[in-house]
Design a protein around this motif. Structure first.
Motif, mmCIF file in Angstrom:
data_model
loop_
_atom_site.group_PDB
_atom_site.id
_atom_site.type_symbol
_atom_site.label_atom_id
_atom_site.label_comp_id
_atom_site.label_asym_id
_atom_site.label_seq_id
_atom_site.Cartn_x
_atom_site.Cartn_y
_atom_site.Cartn_z
ATOM 1 N N ALA B 212 0.827 -1.209 0.000
ATOM 2 C CA ALA B 212 0.000 0.000 0.000
ATOM 3 C C ALA B 212 0.863 1.261 0.000
ATOM 4 O O ALA B 212 0.441 2.302 -0.500
ATOM 5 N N VAL B 213 2.074 1.140 0.548
ATOM 6 C CA VAL B 213 2.939 2.320 0.653
ATOM 7 C C VAL B 213 3.153 2.978 -0.705
ATOM 8 O O VAL B 213 3.117 4.194 -0.857
ATOM 9 N N ILE B 214 3.330 2.134 -1.697
ATOM 10 C CA ILE B 214 3.627 2.643 -3.015
ATOM 11 C C ILE B 214 2.440 3.426 -3.594
ATOM 12 O O ILE B 214 2.600 4.454 -4.229
ATOM 13 N N TYR B 215 1.219 2.941 -3.283
ATOM 14 C CA TYR B 215 0.037 3.658 -3.761
ATOM 15 C C TYR B 215 -0.172 4.936 -2.965
ATOM 16 O O TYR B 215 -0.653 5.937 -3.492
ATOM 17 N N LEU B 216 0.195 4.897 -1.684
ATOM 18 C CA LEU B 216 0.093 6.124 -0.889
ATOM 19 C C LEU B 216 1.000 7.197 -1.473
ATOM 20 O O LEU B 216 0.623 8.372 -1.557
ATOM 21 N N ALA B 217 2.190 6.772 -1.902
ATOM 22 C CA ALA B 217 3.097 7.734 -2.523
ATOM 23 C C ALA B 217 2.485 8.291 -3.802
ATOM 24 O O ALA B 217 2.535 9.494 -4.055
ATOM 25 N N ALA B 218 1.873 7.412 -4.580
ATOM 26 C CA ALA B 218 1.263 7.856 -5.828
ATOM 27 C C ALA B 218 0.104 8.814 -5.544
ATOM 28 O O ALA B 218 -0.063 9.823 -6.228
ATOM 29 N N LEU B 219 -0.682 8.486 -4.499
ATOM 30 C CA LEU B 219 -1.814 9.357 -4.145
ATOM 31 C C LEU B 219 -1.313 10.730 -3.703
ATOM 32 O O LEU B 219 -1.904 11.756 -4.037
ATOM 33 N N ALA B 220 -0.217 10.731 -2.948
ATOM 34 C CA ALA B 220 0.330 12.011 -2.484
ATOM 35 C C ALA B 220 0.847 12.836 -3.652
ATOM 36 O O ALA B 220 0.938 14.055 -3.564
ATOM 37 N N GLY B 221 1.171 12.154 -4.756
ATOM 38 C CA GLY B 221 1.711 12.867 -5.904
ATOM 39 C C GLY B 221 0.657 13.478 -6.807
ATOM 40 O O GLY B 221 0.970 14.168 -7.770
ATOM 41 N N ILE B 222 -0.628 13.208 -6.490
ATOM 42 C CA ILE B 222 -1.691 13.760 -7.340
ATOM 43 C C ILE B 222 -1.826 15.263 -7.066
ATOM 44 O O ILE B 222 -1.849 15.692 -5.919
ATOM 45 N N ASP B 223 -1.914 16.027 -8.128
ATOM 46 C CA ASP B 223 -2.003 17.482 -8.009
ATOM 47 C C ASP B 223 -3.242 17.880 -7.193
ATOM 48 O O ASP B 223 -4.367 17.564 -7.577
ATOM 49 N N PRO B 224 -3.050 18.606 -6.060
ATOM 50 C CA PRO B 224 -4.193 18.996 -5.222
ATOM 51 C C PRO B 224 -5.193 19.863 -5.990
ATOM 52 O O PRO B 224 -6.385 19.864 -5.661
ATOM 53 N N ALA B 225 -4.724 20.557 -7.005
ATOM 54 C CA ALA B 225 -5.634 21.409 -7.784
ATOM 55 C C ALA B 225 -6.762 20.589 -8.402
ATOM 56 O O ALA B 225 -7.892 21.063 -8.520
ATOM 57 N N LEU B 226 -6.449 19.340 -8.765
ATOM 58 C CA LEU B 226 -7.488 18.479 -9.343
ATOM 59 C C LEU B 226 -8.602 18.255 -8.334
ATOM 60 O O LEU B 226 -9.789 18.314 -8.654
ATOM 61 N N HIS B 227 -8.191 18.002 -7.075
ATOM 62 C CA HIS B 227 -9.184 17.773 -6.032
ATOM 63 C C HIS B 227 -9.981 19.040 -5.765
ATOM 64 O O HIS B 227 -11.197 19.007 -5.620
ATOM 65 N N GLU B 228 -9.274 20.188 -5.726
ATOM 66 C CA GLU B 228 -9.942 21.454 -5.457
ATOM 67 C C GLU B 228 -11.000 21.742 -6.517
ATOM 68 O O GLU B 228 -12.142 22.083 -6.198
ATOM 69 N N SER B 229 -10.621 21.561 -7.771
ATOM 70 C CA SER B 229 -11.584 21.904 -8.810
ATOM 71 C C SER B 229 -12.746 20.916 -8.813
ATOM 72 O O SER B 229 -13.881 21.300 -9.082
ATOM 73 N N ALA B 230 -12.451 19.640 -8.469
ATOM 74 C CA ALA B 230 -13.542 18.674 -8.391
ATOM 75 C C ALA B 230 -14.506 19.074 -7.271
ATOM 76 O O ALA B 230 -15.726 18.982 -7.404
ATOM 77 N N LYS B 231 -13.923 19.577 -6.160
ATOM 78 C CA LYS B 231 -14.760 20.027 -5.043
ATOM 79 C C LYS B 231 -15.650 21.190 -5.473
ATOM 80 O O LYS B 231 -16.826 21.234 -5.165
ATOM 81 N N MET B 232 -15.045 22.122 -6.208
ATOM 82 C CA MET B 232 -15.786 23.286 -6.699
ATOM 83 C C MET B 232 -16.973 22.848 -7.542
ATOM 84 O O MET B 232 -18.041 23.430 -7.507
ATOM 85 N N ASP B 233 -16.735 21.791 -8.312
ATOM 86 C CA ASP B 233 -17.815 21.301 -9.167
ATOM 87 C C ASP B 233 -18.828 20.480 -8.390
ATOM 88 O O ASP B 233 -19.744 19.906 -8.974
ATOM 89 N N GLY B 234 -18.635 20.378 -7.073
ATOM 90 C CA GLY B 234 -19.608 19.692 -6.239
ATOM 91 C C GLY B 234 -19.454 18.187 -6.190
ATOM 92 O O GLY B 234 -20.404 17.470 -5.909
ATOM 93 N N ALA B 235 -18.246 17.678 -6.477
ATOM 94 C CA ALA B 235 -18.054 16.232 -6.428
ATOM 95 C C ALA B 235 -17.989 15.752 -4.974
ATOM 96 O O ALA B 235 -17.363 16.400 -4.137
ATOM 97 N N SER B 236 -18.621 14.651 -4.698
ATOM 98 C CA SER B 236 -18.535 14.074 -3.356
ATOM 99 C C SER B 236 -17.189 13.361 -3.224
ATOM 100 O O SER B 236 -16.466 13.192 -4.201
ATOM 101 N N ARG B 237 -16.876 12.934 -2.003
ATOM 102 C CA ARG B 237 -15.605 12.244 -1.797
ATOM 103 C C ARG B 237 -15.499 10.996 -2.658
ATOM 104 O O ARG B 237 -14.468 10.704 -3.246
ATOM 105 N N LEU B 238 -16.624 10.259 -2.691
ATOM 106 C CA LEU B 238 -16.610 9.012 -3.445
ATOM 107 C C LEU B 238 -16.354 9.303 -4.921
ATOM 108 O O LEU B 238 -15.574 8.613 -5.588
#
Lengths: 313, 336
Positions: B212-238
């Motif tokens: 799992a460590v390796i995927y955690l590293a990959a997850l940490a490498g995802i650009d936070p801006a993607l999450h922010e804009s998804a949030k703006m568009d009203g995306a749920s966590r799932l």
């Protein structure tokens, strides 16, 4: 509207809820709860087998043999540990494993640095050829018997060298070390040392190695744990019981179920078979303890080591 | 011989560490050929060339000489004459192996066990990493990580010992639990049908946290801006997990799957051998254990090497094939 003005407005109107933006939608909170429960289940699944073994190791032989123990010691007793720590086979195994771990680590770390440092220099001619040669050995190997023949020809069979030398260098460790050297030793240092007339070995010894303590620690621990946990090379190359590492002793006692010499001469009160039973649990604990004690301190570094490969997917 | 070292690669790093092409230095018309380059490098680094001799010799002696020793697969090996002096027999050893009644069983057992292992141990680390990624930093998160990671450092012998004790028919934990719901005791290790499940799930127990460590590293490498804009568009966590996190770790997942399939034939022989007993042999005898037994216990070196070589070649071919397919489909592969 900036966060500051929002804050002021809220202070002026105490009736409104403290914040609008922080509150998550309902579905998100449910998701977090579901995830937390799932993680708790995972945690238990990993932990319970370990707790079970530890609980058994601290129970009386009778309670263990009748299967009364689950997750808490029944009839708390240290007999098993007493037996393990006075068992000559186990002690010899422990001693041997210590030798293998210490000597193996020294040899392995030295050789790994000796190959990884030159390979980290851009001006080292031939480094791509060597690197390709190393990586190829990860994909293809001659196999068990051809390797055995080499060890045999070198006269290493049934000597301690058989466990120390044939598995001395791990390609993965070389990659980690090479990456570390390439990124953490500034070229300016090298230039400065060369201007001051230092030789390359002098630079490696007096500048690079002192700056690479975290790397050396990680390499040492990786190799030490590898040596401590390995059993197969010993199975293949060793015949003399006096050279057996702890893992082989463990295998003989627990998996092959050979009764130990010591369990024969127990006092009349205890059934030898019951004792042999509880001994297994204590043996597992005692043999894993060194690794598990240092584990929390090194987990972070190991994680970094794993990630070296993960970042570029 | 497959020895898994702690910290062994989940992903192999085979790209050069300084991929940027070096600008041509010096005056343009002085063409510097490889020979001059080698001489310059030697003058500057001769001490390091001496330093590297020993480790390079190690790889030659313990990795490349065995590869050349594998020639005994095509010979009738004779100890006195050595690998190169022994008489050639062509493909006789291979033919004998392919016509051996064990051949089908060995192949089937090896493949079934390996595919089962890859299928079971691939998705779980991803789920664990995503779960860990969704909860806040805290003691709970830290302890889940630390504890699920720990079994990776326990030796194979100890894991097998624990498995045997826990599954023991009379007093083991597993049968206690089954007893609670009224199921009669089962001798798990004495029944060949359980062997694969025991092997695979004890492996999952041991390695999920580590992988799992390796995927955690990959997850940490995802650009936070993607999450922010998804949030703006009203995306749920799932929805964000599904549309941001999963695509984000896809490249890593592909590499790990390729490696998993590419290592099919090299599955943990050490553990299979320890879990083996005469009662489960029908499903637990795999190519690698067979090599060990014919080769070292029965001293049939040529035959065992032929079988081992067959194993290595199939393995390498699988790796190349899967890598090719993965690159075609997803654009991600191990190299190139």
């Amino acid at each position: 509207m900036s966060a500051l003005t929002l804050d002021r407005e809220q202070r002026r109107t105490p009736g409104t809820p403290p914040s609008k933006k922080i509150r998550d939608p309902f579905s998100d909170r449910v998701l977090v709860i579901v995830i937390t429960v799932m993680l708790a289940v995972v945690l238990l699944l990993v932990l319970l087998p370990i707790v079970y073994i530890v609980a058994n190791s601290f129970s009386s032989p009778r309670a263990v043999s009748s299967g009364q123990v689950t997750f808490w010691p029944v009839d708390f007793s240290l007999v098993a540990y007493q037996e393990v720590l006075t068992n000559p086979q186990v002690l010899q195994g422990y001693y041997n494993s210590l030798i293998y771990a210490v000597a193996g680590t020294l040899i392995s770390v030295t050789l790994t640095v000796a190959i990884a440092y030159p390979l980290s220099l851009k001006t080292f001619f031939g480094r791509n050829v060597v690197m390709t040669g190393l990586l190829f050995t990860m994909l293809f190997s001659g196999g068990l018997i051809p390797t055995y023949l080499v060890v045999q020809d070198l006269g290493m069979l049934n000597t301690r060298w058989a466990l120390l030398i044939p598995s001395a260098i791990g390609v993965w460790q070389v990659i980690i070390a090479r990456t570390f050297f390439a990124h953490s030793i500034p070229n300016e240092l090298y230039e400065a040392a060369m201007l001051d007339g230092a030789s390359e070995l002098r630079f490696l010894w007096s500048v690079v190695l002192p700056l690479s303590k975290p790397l050396l620690a990680v390499l040492a621990l990786m190799y030490a744990i590898f040596q401590w946990n390995s059993y197969f090379d010993a199975l293949v190359y060793l015949k003399d019981p006096n050279l057996f590492p702890l893992q082989i002793v463990l295998r003989n006692i627990i998996i092959l179920n050979t009764t130990t010499a010591a369990s024969g001469d127990i006092g009349q009160g205890l059934d030898a078979r019951e004792l042999a039973n509880v001994l297994k649990y204590a043996l597992i604990v005692v043999s894993s303890l060194p690794v598990l004690i240092i584990y929390p301190f090194i987990a972070r570094h190991f994680t970094k080591g794993v990630m070296v490969g993960a970042i570029k997917g | 011989m497959t020895t898994t070292q702690p910290g062994a690669p989940l992903v192999r790093l085979d790209e050069p560490i300084d991929p940027a092409p070096q600008p041509k230095r010096g005056r343009g018309h002085v063409k510097r050929d490889r020979w001059t380059e080698a001489k310059r490098s030697w003058r500057r680094h001769w001490q390091l060339y001496l330093l590297i001799i020993l480790p390079v010799a190690y790889f030659v002696i313990f990795k490349y000489i065995p590869i050349s020793n594998a020639v005994i697969a095509f010979k009738s090996f004779n100890v006195l004459e050595g690998p190169w002096g022994s008489p050639w027999v062509g493909f006789k050893n291979f033919e004998l192996f392919f016509s051996n009644p064990m051949f089908g069983t060995l192949l089937k057992n090896t493949f079934t066990l390996a595919f089962y292992l890859v299928l079971a141990s691939f998705p779980l680390p991803i789920l664990l990493a995503i779960g860990l990624n969704e909860i806040r930093q805290g003691i709970f998160k830290k302890s889940v990580q630390l504890i699920t990671y720990a079994p990776y450092f326990i030796s194979t012998v100890v894991v097998v010992s624990m498995t045997i004790l826990i599954l023991s028919p009379r007093i083991g934990l597993m049968n206690d639990a089954l007893g609670l719901i009224g199921v009669p005791a089962v001798d798990f290790l004495g029944d060949e049908d359980y062997f694969r499940h025991i092997y695979v799930w004890s492996d999952v127990w041991q390695t999920t946290g580590y992988s799992a460590v390796i995927y955690l590293a990959a997850l940490a490498g995802i650009d936070p801006a993607l999450h922010e804009s998804a949030k703006m568009d009203g995306a749920s966590r799932l929805q964000r997990i599904w549309h941001v996190d999963l695509p984000g770790i896809m490249p890593t997942a592909v590499v790990i799957l390729v490696l998993g399939v590419g290592n099919l034939m090299a599955i943990g022989f050490e553990k299979v051998y320890l879990l083996q007993n005469p009662l489960n042999l029908a499903q637990s005898e795999i190519i690698a254990t067979y090599v060990y037994k014919t080769g070292l216990l029965n001293a049939d070196f040529s035959m065992a090497t032929a079988v081992g070589l067959f194993n290595s070649v199939v393995n390498l071919a699988l790796l190349l094939l899967v890598n090719f397919v993965a690159k075609r489909i997803t654009g991600n592969g191990l190299w190139g």
